[in-house]
Enzyme design. Structure first.
Site, mmCIF file in Angstrom:
data_model
loop_
_atom_site.group_PDB
_atom_site.id
_atom_site.type_symbol
_atom_site.label_atom_id
_atom_site.label_comp_id
_atom_site.label_asym_id
_atom_site.label_seq_id
_atom_site.Cartn_x
_atom_site.Cartn_y
_atom_site.Cartn_z
ATOM 1 N N ASP A 20 0.837 -1.206 0.000
ATOM 2 C CA ASP A 20 0.000 0.000 0.000
ATOM 3 C C ASP A 20 0.868 1.250 0.000
ATOM 4 O O ASP A 20 1.490 1.581 1.016
ATOM 5 C CB ASP A 20 -0.916 -0.010 1.227
ATOM 6 C CG ASP A 20 -1.827 1.208 1.294
ATOM 7 O OD1 ASP A 20 -2.082 1.811 0.237
ATOM 8 O OD2 ASP A 20 -2.273 1.554 2.400
ATOM 9 N N ASP B 38 -1.605 5.589 -5.423
ATOM 10 C CA ASP B 38 -1.909 4.741 -4.271
ATOM 11 C C ASP B 38 -2.246 3.319 -4.713
ATOM 12 O O ASP B 38 -3.339 3.056 -5.215
ATOM 13 C CB ASP B 38 -3.083 5.354 -3.491
ATOM 14 C CG ASP B 38 -3.490 4.529 -2.283
ATOM 15 O OD1 ASP B 38 -2.770 3.569 -1.928
ATOM 16 O OD2 ASP B 38 -4.527 4.849 -1.678
#
Length: 472
Positions: free
Chosen positions: A64, A257
């Site tokens: 992440d 992201d």
């Protein structure tokens, strides 16, 4: 729209400098060993196998780039198949500090500690890192996910409960003495989402692996070191500019992201994109539920609907601020197949959604590219990924350079309201209010002759929940 010419930008990272990154005097870096070290899909994320503690416990960790804590399930959970049992690790050390992190979907609460980790398909060696054991969570672990924790690779400004918690990657850079750069390839273009979780991918720690991209790498500056915030100049649908003020694309930030499934767009931008796609597609009537994500669109399995939809292009500012480049995704990346529902039908979802607080370049776009997070030179690079193909044809493109004469010199708000600034302002205001309140109390309680004696009841305590709970 293309006044900048078509001469390719020379790519320092793909040339001699990039090769220099691959050499490491400590002998800890072997980029080829990191190729295909990820598994997963765009619907549920890509994960890396990691060995944690002594003796080692194997867990799958979600990659992440939109958060900064390394956290793993620390107790049994109905939605995870494995968890880290800290009591079984002789090298685990608890810090006794509670931490809570909230994401755009889901949240967890746990306890900070440290332990040793190794990566079977990563950097050679064992390293001591901060790790949060998740004790409670809500909508974080989802049914069917094959990962058991999360690896936050963003900057320490987002780390909880404070930026003093050294991030996983900062620990690797310090202990393994690797370059402050990592790169990411996620291979799921045209494949069903939320499927078997066997799509491949690569997380290269410490540099760039040439076999994972073709052509040139194009770099855009990192505007703020918290998320990987970049500057988007304009969007095109089917080659047509949306004609929005460029600040709309960066409201209130634009980030890269890997932990976000879709391409998320600010509401005004999302509405314009949907209208443009509907206008330029070859479909006359289309249900609004498809665009909002509440309905799927289905075709006969023999049909390929992608030819009905236009290409989507995102323009990013180049390191040379007077130039830009564009990354484009074909509909094979944003019209995403879902596992078959009927015998003769193949259903698809819309891989773009609206957002209230950011433009997020998530897996929908990232699956088309090899993305380089060059923290040392404060830039994010994009190159075409050779695994971004569907039916043997590429589904992503990079083109440039283009001039930026038709856009503002700065498309990002000059006032950056990200969390560190907000907390400084909050503490300053609370301190000021506390001083004023204390003065008022003193003035009210002290009689003219100053004969009052203080008691314990006169002490003012600030128990504001704003201070005690720091949520992302």
């Amino acid at each position: 729209l293309r006044p900048g010419g078509s001469a390719p930008q020379q790519d320092p990272a793909g040339g001699a400098d990039g090769l220099a990154l691959a050499s490491d005097p400590g002998g800890t870096l072997n980029f080829l060993a990191m190729v295909e070290n990820l598994q997963g899909d765009s619907g549920r994320g890509y994960y890396l196998e990691m060995l944690i503690g002594t003796p080692p416990q194997a867990l799958n960790i979600l990659v992440d780039t939109g958060s900064s804590n390394f956290a793993v399930a620390g107790v049994p959970d109905p939605d995870v198949t494995s968890y880290f049992d800290a009591e079984l690790s002789s090298t685990y050390r608890s810090e006794g500090i509670e931490v809570t992190v909230k994401y755009s979907q889901g949240s967890w609460t746990g306890v900070l500690g440290t332990d040793v980790i190794t990566m079977p398909k990563g950097i050679y060696g064992s390293y001591t890192v901060n790790i949060a054991t998740i004790l409670e969570s809500e909508n974080f672990f989802l049914p069917g996910v094959k990962w058991h924790g999360i690896l936050g690779l963003a900057y320490d400004a987002l780390a909880k409960p404070s930026s003093s918690v050294e991030t996983f990657f900062d620990s690797l850079v310090r202990q393994a003495k690797i370059p402050n750069i990592f790169s990411l390839q996620m291979c799921g273009a045209g494949l069903p989402v939320s499927g078997s979780g066997t799509n491949g991918g690569s997380l290269v720690l410490g540099g760039i692996e040439p076999s994972l991209y073709t052509g040139d790498i194009w770099y855009t500056p990192i505007k703020e070191e918290w998320y990987y915030q970049v500057e988007i100049l304009k969007l095109e649908v089917g080659g047509q500019n949306l004609q929005l003020d460029c600040r709309e694309y960066n409201a209130d930030k634009a980030i890269v992201d890997s932990g976000t499934t879709l391409l998320r767009l600010p509401e005004k931008v999302f509405s314009a994109v949907v209208q443009a796609i509907a206008r330029t597609s070859l479909i006359q009537e289309f249900s609004s539920g498809f665009w909002t994500g509440s309905q799927l669109a289905c075709w006969d399995k023999t049909e390929r609907p992608w030819s009905l939809f236009p290409k989507l292009s995102i323009y990013l500012r180049d390191e040379n601020s007077s130039r830009s480049f564009r990354i484009s995704i074909l509909p094979q990346l944003y019209i995403q197949p879902i596992l078959g529902i009927g015998e003769n039908l193949q259903c698809y979802r819309f891989g773009i959604s609206s957002s209230t607080n950011a433009l997020v370049i998530g897996a929908t776009v990232m699956e088309g590219f090899y993305v380089i997070f060059d923290r040392a030179q404060r830039r994010v690079g994009f190159a075409v990924s050779p695994c971004a193909e569907a039916d043997g044809s590429p589904v992503s493109e990079i083109e440039g350079p283009f001039t930026t004469a038709d856009v503002a010199s700065n498309c990002v708000s000059s006032v950056s309201f990200h969390e560190p600034v907000l907390w400084i302002a909050s503490y300053a205001l609370m301190s000021l209010c506390g001083v004023i309140l204390l003065v008022l109390i003193i003035l009210l309680l002290i009689p003219p002759r100053c004969q009052h004696r203080y008691t314990d009841n006169d002490v003012v305590n600030d128990e504001s929940s704003l201070v005690r709970h720091r949520w992302k």
